[in-house]
Design an enzyme around this catalytic site. Structure first.
Site, mmCIF file in Angstrom:
data_model
loop_
_atom_site.group_PDB
_atom_site.id
_atom_site.type_symbol
_atom_site.label_atom_id
_atom_site.label_comp_id
_atom_site.label_asym_id
_atom_site.label_seq_id
_atom_site.Cartn_x
_atom_site.Cartn_y
_atom_site.Cartn_z
ATOM 1 N N ASP A 98 0.864 -1.186 0.000
ATOM 2 C CA ASP A 98 0.000 0.000 0.000
ATOM 3 C C ASP A 98 0.892 1.225 0.000
ATOM 4 O OD1 ASP A 98 0.292 -1.123 3.009
ATOM 5 O OD2 ASP A 98 0.405 1.063 3.022
ATOM 6 N N ASP A 111 1.799 4.384 2.068
ATOM 7 C CA ASP A 111 1.655 4.813 3.452
ATOM 8 C C ASP A 111 0.711 6.025 3.477
ATOM 9 O OD1 ASP A 111 2.569 4.169 6.093
ATOM 10 O OD2 ASP A 111 3.775 5.987 6.095
#
Ligand code: ZN
Length: 284
Positions: free
Chosen positions: A207, A209
């Site tokens: 992902d 951050d």
């Protein structure tokens, strides 16, 4: 036969492509490793697999017994370690689902035992380049050969966790030049160097951050889909790596302790010398 150890991170709890499988429950001077170590063969390579968080994911990053893990792998004959770690991306171009063969770390963990030295043996290993250049190159070649999106080089910050960063921290880390953020590569890499193991990290970007605007809309389903894809990719990369893994270790990792120990050999306690033989036996 070369012995390659795999330390599996989030999502990678076993490695089911092995033949001649055996399970080892190893005890160490530091207690038990995260789980049994699974030994098997793959493409003529002896492979040792350890789930870093234990099977079933029972251990927080702060609870992982890194010294026991590295000690146990070394005791079982590991020469090289590929550390697989899920990580958050701090760069637009490292998209979720991409792999990164990192080459630098910033250690922001707190209070984790991070050395085999102490108890009467003082030493300092070189750590300017914390990743084995040969193993990293081989990992990168394996991933690119499979057509997987992989980045060569990058700086991973390792934080204590388990909570993720605040937005202010996340933005600061980007300004510091951090490419990825994780929670487990340290002190694992330091201990691997002291144990004279080749060590390289295959980071799996799960992902962006919280610095990234898109993070507000991320769904659990999307993250799980990325993790599943990452784990499949990591297994394929490891399989490919074993196909081309050289016997030789054209690097300095195997002699990292040659000039590291300062303590006069005469005053090193015999009990410690004996207990830590798998780590220091070559030079003591
Ligand atoms: Zn090496």
């Amino acid at each position: 036969m070369t012995t390659l150890a795999i330390i599996g991170g989030s999502g990678l709890y076993d490695f089911n492509r092995l033949t001649n499988v055996q399970h080892h429950r190893v005890e160490t001077p530091y207690g038990a490793p995260s789980d049994d170590i699974v030994e098997g063969e793959l493409n003529g390579v002896r492979l040792l697999f350890l789930a870093r968080h234990g099977r079933g994911h029972r251990l927080l990053p702060s609870e992982v017994n890194f010294r026991a893990n590295i000690f146990a792998l070394k005791k079982l004959g590991a020469e090289k370690v590929v550390s697989v770690s899920a990580a958050g991306s701090m760069r637009e171009e490292i998209e979720p689902g991409h792999l990164v063969v990192v080459d630098q770390f910033i250690d922001r963990t707190k209070g984790r035992p991070s050395t085999f030295f102490g108890s009467g043996i003082v030493g300092h290993v070189m750590f300017a380049d914390p990743v084995c250049p040969s193993l990293a190159e081989q990992l990168f070649a394996a991933a690119s050969g499979l057509g997987i999106q992989v980045h060569r080089g990058g700086t991973m910050m390792v934080m204590e966790g388990p909570a993720f960063s605040t937005r202010a921290e996340s933005k600061l880390h980007r300004e510091m030049g951090v490419d990825l953020i994780g929670m487990t590569a340290m002190p694992e890499a330091k201990l691997a160097r002291e144990a004279e193991l080749c060590y390289a990290t295959l980071a799996l970007s799960t992902d962006y951050d919280c610095w990234h605007e898109s993070e507000d809309d991320v769904t659990v389903e999307a993250i799980i889909a990325v993790i599943t894809q990452n784990v499949n990719n990591a297994q394929a990369v490891i399989q490919q790596l074993t196909e081309d893994l050289p016997q030789e270790r054209g690097c300095g990792c195997a002699t990292a302790l040659d000039t590291a120990i300062i303590t006069d050999r005469e005053v090193i306690p015999p009990r410690i010398r004996d207990e830590l033989k798998p780590i220091f036996g070559r030079v003591l």
